[in-house]
Design an enzyme around this catalytic site. Structure first.
Site, mmCIF file in Angstrom:
data_model
loop_
_atom_site.group_PDB
_atom_site.id
_atom_site.type_symbol
_atom_site.label_atom_id
_atom_site.label_comp_id
_atom_site.label_asym_id
_atom_site.label_seq_id
_atom_site.Cartn_x
_atom_site.Cartn_y
_atom_site.Cartn_z
ATOM 1 N N CYS A 98 -30.102 64.087 67.665
ATOM 2 C CA CYS A 98 -30.981 63.682 68.762
ATOM 3 C C CYS A 98 -32.104 64.699 68.902
ATOM 4 O O CYS A 98 -31.851 65.902 68.864
ATOM 5 C CB CYS A 98 -30.177 63.596 70.062
ATOM 6 S SG CYS A 98 -31.167 63.090 71.467
ATOM 7 N N HIS A 140 -28.209 54.112 70.723
ATOM 8 C CA HIS A 140 -28.490 55.522 71.025
ATOM 9 C C HIS A 140 -29.606 55.625 72.080
ATOM 10 O O HIS A 140 -29.489 56.373 73.050
ATOM 11 C CB HIS A 140 -28.890 56.243 69.726
ATOM 12 C CG HIS A 140 -29.257 57.683 69.897
ATOM 13 N ND1 HIS A 140 -28.492 58.710 69.390
ATOM 14 C CD2 HIS A 140 -30.305 58.282 70.522
ATOM 15 C CE1 HIS A 140 -29.062 59.871 69.705
ATOM 16 N NE2 HIS A 140 -30.160 59.638 70.385
HETATM 17 NI NI NI Z 1 -31.618 60.907 71.160
#
Ligand code: NI
Length: 173
Positions: A98, A140
């Site tokens: 991320c 996500h």
């Molecule tokens: Ni992310």
């Protein structure tokens, strides 16, 4: 064009659920800026929370490199007020990174196939199915918009966060 910087953990905007988007015509410049920021960071998706905006808006795009599976390609997609309305195909565990937690990866279990409902960039209602990598990116990013990070999927979130903070501290030296 102003290049937006990406917000990293532990900024509170990342862990706060977002509000629905109202008038998308007012968000066109922001969307363009998000696309530029995502390209600059070489990400495959970006949620509005990651540029400090608590609104239910995200973008995604994946152009596979020569060594990546061309079947994983995802054309640029803008999703507003999107949600998963059904999921199936069994769950799959894959490592995810991320942009807001640089340096760490977490194994995350997600359904392989989803059906999504939301609005496109122009505010038109859309509904579609996604599978594989496309489905994973969407899940996500929608997690982000619910204030959920990959560390929340870890078996021991506090350990993963400690690992992340240690990597950041080392990089600042
Ligand atoms: Ni992310």
């Amino acid at each position: 064009m102003k290049v937006l910087s990406i917000v990293t953990y532990p900024a509170s905007v990342l862990t706060t659920p977002t509000k629905k988007v109202g008038d998308l015509t007012k968000l066109q410049e922001l969307i363009d800026q998000m696309v530029v920021a995502m390209h600059k960071a070489k990400g495959v998706g970006l949620a509005a929370t990651q540029i400090g905006q608590g609104i239910r808006l995200c973008i995604l795009e994946h152009i596979p490199d020569r060594d990546e599976d061309p079947l994983d390609a995802v054309p640029l997609q803008v999703l507003a007020n999107a949600k998963v309305i059904s999921a199936g195909g069994g769950d799959e565990v894959l490592n995810e990174g991320c942009l807001s937690l640089p340096g760490i990866e977490v194994p995350v279990s997600r359904p392989r196939k989803i059906k999504v409902k939301g609005l496109d960039r122009d505010g038109r209602p859309i509904q579609f199915r996604a599978a594989g990598f496309h489905a994973r990116i969407i899940q996500h990013e929608l997690d982000h918009l619910d204030g959920i990070l990959i560390t929340d999927h870890a078996k021991r979130p506090e350990r993963k966060i400690a690992e992340y903070l240690a990597i950041q501290a080392k990089e600042r030296q």
